[in-house]
Motif scaffolding. Structure first.
Motif, short mmCIF file in Angstrom:
data_model
loop_
_atom_site.label_atom_id
_atom_site.label_comp_id
_atom_site.label_asym_id
_atom_site.label_seq_id
_atom_site.Cartn_x
_atom_site.Cartn_y
_atom_site.Cartn_z
N LEU A 64 11.44 2.67 -8.20
CA LEU A 64 12.83 3.11 -8.34
C LEU A 64 12.94 4.64 -8.34
O LEU A 64 13.79 5.21 -7.66
N VAL A 65 12.03 5.29 -9.06
CA VAL A 65 12.02 6.75 -9.08
C VAL A 65 11.70 7.27 -7.67
O VAL A 65 12.34 8.19 -7.18
N GLY A 66 10.72 6.65 -7.01
CA GLY A 66 10.38 7.04 -5.65
C GLY A 66 11.59 6.96 -4.74
O GLY A 66 11.84 7.85 -3.92
N PRO A 287 -4.90 -5.05 -5.36
CA PRO A 287 -3.92 -4.12 -4.79
C PRO A 287 -2.49 -4.64 -5.01
O PRO A 287 -2.28 -5.81 -5.27
N VAL A 288 -1.51 -3.73 -4.91
CA VAL A 288 -0.11 -4.11 -5.06
C VAL A 288 0.51 -4.19 -3.67
O VAL A 288 0.42 -3.24 -2.90
N VAL A 289 1.12 -5.33 -3.38
CA VAL A 289 1.73 -5.52 -2.07
C VAL A 289 3.22 -5.83 -2.25
O VAL A 289 3.58 -6.71 -3.02
N PHE A 290 4.06 -5.09 -1.57
CA PHE A 290 5.51 -5.33 -1.63
C PHE A 290 6.00 -5.92 -0.32
O PHE A 290 5.54 -5.52 0.74
N ASP A 291 6.96 -6.83 -0.40
CA ASP A 291 7.66 -7.20 0.83
C ASP A 291 9.08 -6.65 0.77
O ASP A 291 9.51 -6.11 -0.25
N ALA A 296 14.09 -4.51 -1.80
CA ALA A 296 15.56 -4.57 -1.80
C ALA A 296 16.07 -4.87 -3.21
O ALA A 296 17.09 -4.33 -3.65
N LYS A 297 15.35 -5.73 -3.90
CA LYS A 297 15.75 -6.09 -5.26
C LYS A 297 15.69 -4.87 -6.19
O LYS A 297 16.58 -4.64 -7.01
#
Ligand code: ZN
Ligand code: MN
Length: 487
Positions: A64-66, A287-291, A296-297
């Motif tokens: 969110l900060v990013g 690792p952290v993976v985002f879709d 969007a959430k």
């Protein structure tokens, strides 16, 4: 050497504590001021065999900060071990992010003193864990590991700041942003934000540019020390260059501390290079993976940012930069003000009530203005009563104070406190007639157009106010006076 031409170059590294309930990689609660080592477990004291588990909320806050800093968000990130041996970090490594930070290539807009906005590029922002605290008393040193493992967001800017004031402005703006987003209390007293400026000078001499060796000042925890230490380093580097002619190519990057008592920096050590830390991927963490859906959430939680809100209050509501700045220092206050104005209240009057009467009571009570217990609709009603001259500005302030402990509508309160202005021309005319009859001298002065005409008019109005106990609408009184004295 009197007129040496130089440019100040500053980049900033900022560590921000995220306000999660628990630590970055274990279930211990975040705490402040509790008994030393009362919030620790095998993970955060680095017991062999213990395994870290990532805090999802911390990662979402970091994203969110990013986003608020206009960064590209990495869809794939991982965790790395940064090796160093200090007693306050018992694992002998810090879990951090090395080559794949959560976000990068963004910018932050900061307001300058002259009202202009400057863009400062953000190089990267990554998540890591904080270390514990060393406590030194006399010859004894103790360690408190309550803070060890607190989620830290490290934000690194490009060297785009060119004065101590700009560095301070960025620090303040970043504090407003993380507070608006609700991801950090950003309380400087509690060490929630720590700043590390990197400073050097580009000196022009005989048509050539000389770059002084970069110095980094560690662990600054107030806006004042940030600004002052940068100013101090600028002068120190300038003096050093004049004395020695030393440039970046000749000297290593050095690390300085800031001595608040002496108001001076002091040399700590020559800077480590990245390879000194022997970064390598942490085998204990996936690792952290985002879709897209996940990102969007998170983006759905974005709010209007403080600087945008401040600019909107100036452009749409006609507030001064100063007033808009005061209102947007705190998100609740800013949104509260916004709702009152959207409910039809005049912006300037609302602002005055909130920043003059409201903030004082709120500060005494240690709450935000929005938390004084006055509903926005009710406050809008009050402001509208002042707008339509039903009450005076002074009465509005009095009623505002009463409304913080009385939930009745402002009109009822005004009636009970006898603060409604008399605007009924018929009723007022009788009183004005009486005042005219009682003060022939002042009337004569006005009718003959004497020197004291203004004074006499004010005197007569004052008499009417006295007879009505201050409740006559001064505009209506003036109208009646003019009418009666020119007939
Ligand atoms: Zn723990
Ligand atoms: Mn760091």
């Amino acid at each position: 050497m009197a007129n040496i031409d130089y440019k100040v170059i500053v980049g900033l590294e900022i560590h921000v504590h995220l306000r999660t309930r628990t630590k970055m990689f274990c279930g211990c609660e975040l705490s402040f001021g509790d008994t030393a080592n009362s919030h620790v477990c095998p993970v955060c004291i680095g017991m062999p065999g213990s395994l870290p588990v990532m805090n999802k909320t911390a990662v979402e806050y970091a994203v969110l900060v990013g986003m608020a800093l206009n960064c590209e968000i990495s869809k794939f990130t991982k965790w790395d071990r940064k090796s160093y041996y200090y007693p306050d970090l018992p694992k002998n490594y810090q879990i951090s992010q090395y080559d794949l930070p959560i976000s990068r290539n963004g910018y932050i807009e900061i307001p300058l003193e002259d009202g202009a906005i400057k863009k400062i590029r953000i190089r990267r922002a990554h998540l890591e864990e904080d270390a514990g605290k060393n406590l030194h008393t006399g010859s004894i040193s103790r360690i408190d590991l309550n803070r060890a493992g607190t989620p830290l967001l490290e934000i690194v800017t490009e060297p785009d700041m060119n004065s101590p004031a700009e560095v301070r402005a960025l620090a303040i703006e970043l504090q407003r942003i993380v507070r608006f987003l609700g991801v950090s209390e950003a309380d400087m007293q509690k060490g929630h934000m720590r700043f590390e400026p990197n400073i050097n000078l580009h000196i022009t001499k005989a048509g050539k540019i000389f770059k002084t060796p970069i110095t980094e000042i560690k662990n600054l925890n107030s806006f004042r020390s940030v600004e002052r230490s940068v100013a101090y380093e600028v002068q120190r580097q300038l003096d050093e260059f004049i004395d020695t002619g030393k440039t970046m190519e000749m000297g290593n990057k050095r690390t300085f501390g800031w001595d608040d008592q002496r108001q001076a920096t002091y040399l700590q050590r020559e800077k480590e290079e990245a390879h000194d830390y022997r970064y390598f991927p942490d085998p204990d963490l996936v690792p952290v993976v985002f879709d897209d859906a996940m990102l969007a959430k998170i983006r759905g939680r974005m709010c209007e940012l403080p600087l945008q809100m401040q600019q909107r209050f100036v452009a749409d509501y006609g507030l001064s930069e100063y007033d808009a700045g005061v209102l947007t220092a705190d998100r609740k206050t800013a949104e509260y003000f916004d709702s009152v104005v959207k409910a039809g209240a005049d912006a300037k009057r609302t602002c005055n009530l909130l920043t003059q009467t409201g903030l004082k009571i709120a500060n005494d009570k240690g709450v935000a203005v929005a938390e004084l217990g006055i509903e926005t609709e009710r406050l809008a009603e009050l402001v509208k009563m002042a707008q339509s001259d039903e009450i005076s500005a002074t009465a509005a302030a009095t009623i505002f104070v009463e409304m913080t402990q009385n939930t009745e509508p402002p009109r009822i309160i005004a009636e009970k406190m006898n603060l409604l202005q008399k605007s009924d021309a018929g009723e007022l005319e009788a009183i004005v007639e009486q005042v005219i009859a009682e003060n022939p001298q002042a009337v004569e002065e006005i009718k003959t157009g004497g020197k004291k005409i203004g004074k006499s008019q004010a005197f007569l109005t004052g008499q009417v106010m006295q007879k009505t106990k201050g409740r006559a609408n001064p505009k209506v009184v003036t109208q009646i006076l003019t009418k009666l004295l020119t007939r």
